[in-house]
Each structure stands twice: as C-alpha cells, then as structure tokens.
Design a protein around this motif. Structure first.
Motif, PDB file in Angstrom:
ATOM      1  N   CYS A   1     -11.321   5.697  -7.240  1.00 47.88           N
ATOM      2  CA  CYS A   1      -9.959   5.440  -7.996  1.00 47.88           C
ATOM      3  C   CYS A   1      -8.904   5.996  -7.087  1.00 47.88           C
ATOM      4  O   CYS A   1      -7.831   5.478  -7.476  1.00 47.88           O
ATOM      5  N   GLU A   2      -9.102   6.845  -6.448  1.00 44.51           N
ATOM      6  CA  GLU A   2      -7.881   7.698  -5.665  1.00 44.51           C
ATOM      7  C   GLU A   2      -7.299   6.267  -4.382  1.00 44.51           C
ATOM      8  O   GLU A   2      -6.222   6.247  -4.352  1.00 44.51           O
ATOM      9  N   MET A   3      -8.408   5.562  -3.866  1.00 46.34           N
ATOM     10  CA  MET A   3      -7.903   4.314  -3.032  1.00 46.34           C
ATOM     11  C   MET A   3      -7.294   3.491  -3.998  1.00 46.34           C
ATOM     12  O   MET A   3      -6.278   2.802  -3.635  1.00 46.34           O
TER      13      MET A   3
ATOM     14  N   GLY B   1     -10.291  -7.194   4.009  1.00 40.87           N
ATOM     15  CA  GLY B   1      -9.518  -8.157   3.593  1.00 40.87           C
ATOM     16  C   GLY B   1      -8.345  -8.151   2.393  1.00 40.87           C
ATOM     17  O   GLY B   1      -8.041  -9.027   1.976  1.00 40.87           O
ATOM     18  N   ILE B   2      -8.292  -7.013   2.006  1.00 34.95           N
ATOM     19  CA  ILE B   2      -7.379  -6.504   1.042  1.00 34.95           C
ATOM     20  C   ILE B   2      -5.702  -6.516   1.816  1.00 34.95           C
ATOM     21  O   ILE B   2      -5.701  -5.439   2.522  1.00 34.95           O
ATOM     22  N   ILE B   3      -5.021  -7.538   1.734  1.00 34.11           N
ATOM     23  CA  ILE B   3      -3.734  -7.484   2.533  1.00 34.11           C
ATOM     24  C   ILE B   3      -2.748  -8.094   1.811  1.00 34.11           C
ATOM     25  O   ILE B   3      -3.085  -8.622   0.431  1.00 34.11           O
ATOM     26  N   PRO B   4      -1.263  -7.478   1.750  1.00 35.15           N
ATOM     27  CA  PRO B   4      -0.455  -7.978   0.572  1.00 35.15           C
ATOM     28  C   PRO B   4      -0.461  -9.491   0.488  1.00 35.15           C
ATOM     29  O   PRO B   4      -0.622 -10.301   1.483  1.00 35.15           O
TER      30      PRO B   4
ATOM     31  N   PHE C   1       0.866  -1.397  -0.029  1.00 34.39           N
ATOM     32  CA  PHE C   1       0.054  -0.096  -0.125  1.00 34.39           C
ATOM     33  C   PHE C   1       0.908   1.181   0.054  1.00 34.39           C
ATOM     34  O   PHE C   1       1.877   1.337   0.713  1.00 34.39           O
ATOM     35  N   GLU C   2       0.248   2.169  -0.776  1.00 34.37           N
ATOM     36  CA  GLU C   2       1.135   3.477  -0.635  1.00 34.37           C
ATOM     37  C   GLU C   2       0.598   4.561   0.342  1.00 34.37           C
ATOM     38  O   GLU C   2       0.884   5.583   0.592  1.00 34.37           O
TER      39      GLU C   2
ATOM     40  N   ARG D   1      -4.799   2.326   4.790  1.00 31.59           N
ATOM     41  CA  ARG D   1      -4.219   0.922   5.252  1.00 31.59           C
ATOM     42  C   ARG D   1      -5.139   0.154   6.143  1.00 31.59           C
ATOM     43  O   ARG D   1      -5.483  -0.944   5.783  1.00 31.59           O
ATOM     44  N   SER D   2      -5.570   0.841   7.207  1.00 30.13           N
ATOM     45  CA  SER D   2      -6.478   0.296   7.996  1.00 30.13           C
ATOM     46  C   SER D   2      -8.096  -0.170   7.270  1.00 30.13           C
ATOM     47  O   SER D   2      -8.526  -1.116   7.805  1.00 30.13           O
TER      48      SER D   2
END
Length: 90
Positions: free
Chosen positions: A70-72, A41-44, A27-28, A34-35
């Motif tokens: 789109c920003e996220m 459930g979107i994790i590396p 994540f950037e 990130r939280s």
C-alpha cells in the motif's frame, strides 16, 4: 516528476476500489520507487486494472499481474479510465 496533461482528478492508486481500471499519470516516489515501477511496466499513460486490495494491491498491467504494497500504491498517481460518477467519486 513524470506527469500527463489534464490530470485534475488524479489521486493515489491506493484510493481506488477493486474492479476499477485507471490510467497512471505520474509518480510521487523517489528514484528507487520510480525505477521499480518502470521495471514492472507501470509508466505514465499505462492502464492498470485493480484486481483486489486486501492489505496489498493486486493489479494487472497489460498481461502481467503484480501485488504491490500500500505504501508503493500511494506513490502512484492515477485517474479513472471511465468518467461516470461512480468512478469519479472520491
């Protein structure tokens, strides 16, 4: 920053087309972004299927579907699951 190894071709989720499957590498965004992603459930390492991208990105994560702005989507770094030229082309 959360990042998986061997991510030379990583790019933002927003740059991928509908119908593709990608693996999240990191994540950037900041702590709030990130939280929020982790709570969905979107994790590396997670595979995300891109259903559509018409203003918002419609994605499938495991058995759940989400629409993210789109920003996220620009803050989620990913690599294609497939190594073919069609999927790797920028």
């Amino acid at each position: 920053m959360n990042v998986l190894a061997n991510t030379a071709k990583q790019r933002p989720l927003s740059s991928y087309k509908a119908g593709m499957s990608v693996r999240v590498t990191g994540f950037e965004g900041g702590k709030c972004c990130r939280s929020r992603l982790l709570s969905m459930g979107i994790i590396p390492g997670t595979i995300v299927d891109i259903i559509g991208s018409n203003g918002r990105m419609n994605i499938r994560v495991r058995s759940s579907q989400f629409a993210i702005g789109c920003e996220m989507a620009k803050k989620i770094m990913a690599i294609p699951v497939c190594d073919c030229d069609k999927c790797s082309a920028f």
